[in-house]
Design an enzyme around this catalytic site. Sequence first.
Site, PDB file in Angstrom:
ATOM      1  N   GLY A  48       0.773  -1.247   0.000  1.00 19.99           N
ATOM      2  CA  GLY A  48       0.000   0.000   0.000  1.00 19.99           C
ATOM      3  C   GLY A  48       0.797   1.285   0.000  1.00 19.99           C
ATOM      4  CD  GLU A 102       1.004   0.552   7.384  1.00 19.14           C
ATOM      5  OE1 GLU A 102       0.651   0.644   6.192  1.00 19.14           O
ATOM      6  OE2 GLU A 102       0.781  -0.464   8.067  1.00 19.14           O
ATOM      7  CG  ASP A 103      -1.602   1.651   3.094  1.00 17.80           C
ATOM      8  OD1 ASP A 103      -1.449   1.421   4.320  1.00 17.80           O
ATOM      9  OD2 ASP A 103      -2.186   0.853   2.338  1.00 17.80           O
ATOM     10  CG  ASP A 106      -9.451   1.295   8.861  1.00 17.80           C
ATOM     11  OD1 ASP A 106     -10.169   2.290   8.880  1.00 17.80           O
ATOM     12  OD2 ASP A 106      -9.906   0.145   8.697  1.00 17.80           O
ATOM     13  CE  LYS A 134     -10.570   4.755   6.019  1.00 19.31           C
ATOM     14  NZ  LYS A 134     -11.089   3.420   5.670  1.00 19.31           N
ATOM     15  CB  ILE A 156     -10.371   5.963   0.180  1.00 18.10           C
ATOM     16  CG1 ILE A 156      -9.412   5.626   1.336  1.00 18.10           C
ATOM     17  CG2 ILE A 156     -11.333   7.019   0.703  1.00 18.10           C
ATOM     18  CD1 ILE A 156      -8.041   5.877   0.994  1.00 18.10           C
ATOM     19  CG  ASP A 162      -5.829  -3.315  -2.139  1.00 14.91           C
ATOM     20  OD1 ASP A 162      -5.379  -2.838  -1.080  1.00 14.91           O
ATOM     21  OD2 ASP A 162      -6.332  -4.456  -2.209  1.00 14.91           O
ATOM     22  NE  ARG A 168      -2.085  -3.212  -3.866  1.00 10.85           N
ATOM     23  CZ  ARG A 168      -2.345  -3.241  -2.558  1.00 10.85           C
ATOM     24  NH1 ARG A 168      -2.280  -2.132  -1.860  1.00 10.85           N
ATOM     25  NH2 ARG A 168      -2.672  -4.357  -1.966  1.00 10.85           N
TER      26      ARG A 168
END
Length: 178
Positions: A48, A102-103, A106, A134, A156, A162, A168
């Site tokens: 990610g 990190e992407d 969450d 988030k 998203i 993804d 991606r």
Amino acid sequence: MKEIRILDKDFDLFIEYDAILNSIKQLAVKLNEDLENKNPIFVAVLNGSFMFASDLMKYVTIPSEITFVRIASYKGTNSTNTIKEVLGLNEEIKNRTVVIIEDIVDSGNTLEMLLNRFKLYEPKEVKTATLLFKPDAIVKDVKPEYVAMEIPNDFIVGFGLDYDGYGRNLKDIYRIKE
Ligand code: IMP
Ligand code: MG
């Protein structure tokens, strides 16, 4: 493109690349200031974070290293238990300043696992830089120090993130339609 379809879901354009890049540049300025004399090692978590890491590192100007890891998940002996493992960390991180890239953060489950794993190698300190956060989704007691953008608790895709393996490659970020 204002709207896209990936597999069975529809998405609307949410954050354009210009805005993404701006927030990444601002984050790099902070990292350059805070970590100036720390010779950090950045550890990007694939898949990610590949686009984020690539753009971020173009604006990180302090002496530093970058390496990449992957997280493997497999079922434990107890079928409800998923065991996660960090693959590919070959560099010595003992006594180093580590910055996890990190992407998205969450629930915080992945970040908590990563932090626990990295601690075993006795780094000097571990910080986290994430493209997206988030805040309303977090259930673990972890908080990324460096956040490029906070977003609401919606699904998203794009810019590395993804949906079931797809999306991606999108340059902009899209949000799922209600
Ligand atoms: P965690 O819940 O913080 O452990 O996040 C786990 C992983 O879920 C992230 O690294 C992402 O790969 C994925 N993820 C969480 N939210 C989204 C999203 O909105 N779109 C795509 N992937 C997501
Ligand atoms: Mg991920």
